[in-house]
Design a protein around this motif. Structure first.
Motif: not given
Length: 83
Positions: A26-32
């Motif tokens: 979730i963190f990686i997707l939100a950052r992108e």
């Protein structure tokens, strides 16, 4: 009927790993998503700092004079309009 402590510890470890991997995804997707939104916002507002931003890499030229080519690792330089 009791459950052995080893099985409880193993189940807790599995749950911890599953929750950790889920939060990381979730963190990686939100950052992108945030990074792409910021880039689009800066492009729409003609942000000149994009020319010197090391986090932005131009891969596709969409508007350039005929005969122009893309060269890696060469910074873009803003040329003032001469009248």
């Amino acid at each position: 009927m009791s459950v052995p402590i080893e099985e409880l510890a193993l189940n807790a470890t599995y749950w911890f790993a599953a929750i950790g991997i889920s939060f990381l995804t979730i963190f990686i997707l939100a950052r992108e998503v945030l990074k792409r939104w910021r880039l689009n916002y800066r492009l729409e507002n003609n942000d000149e700092t994009l020319l010197n931003d090391s986090s932005v890499k131009i891969e596709i030229l969409t508007s350039a004079p005929e005969g122009s080519s893309f060269v890696d690792s060469v910074p873009a330089v803003l040329v003032e309009k001469i009248e």
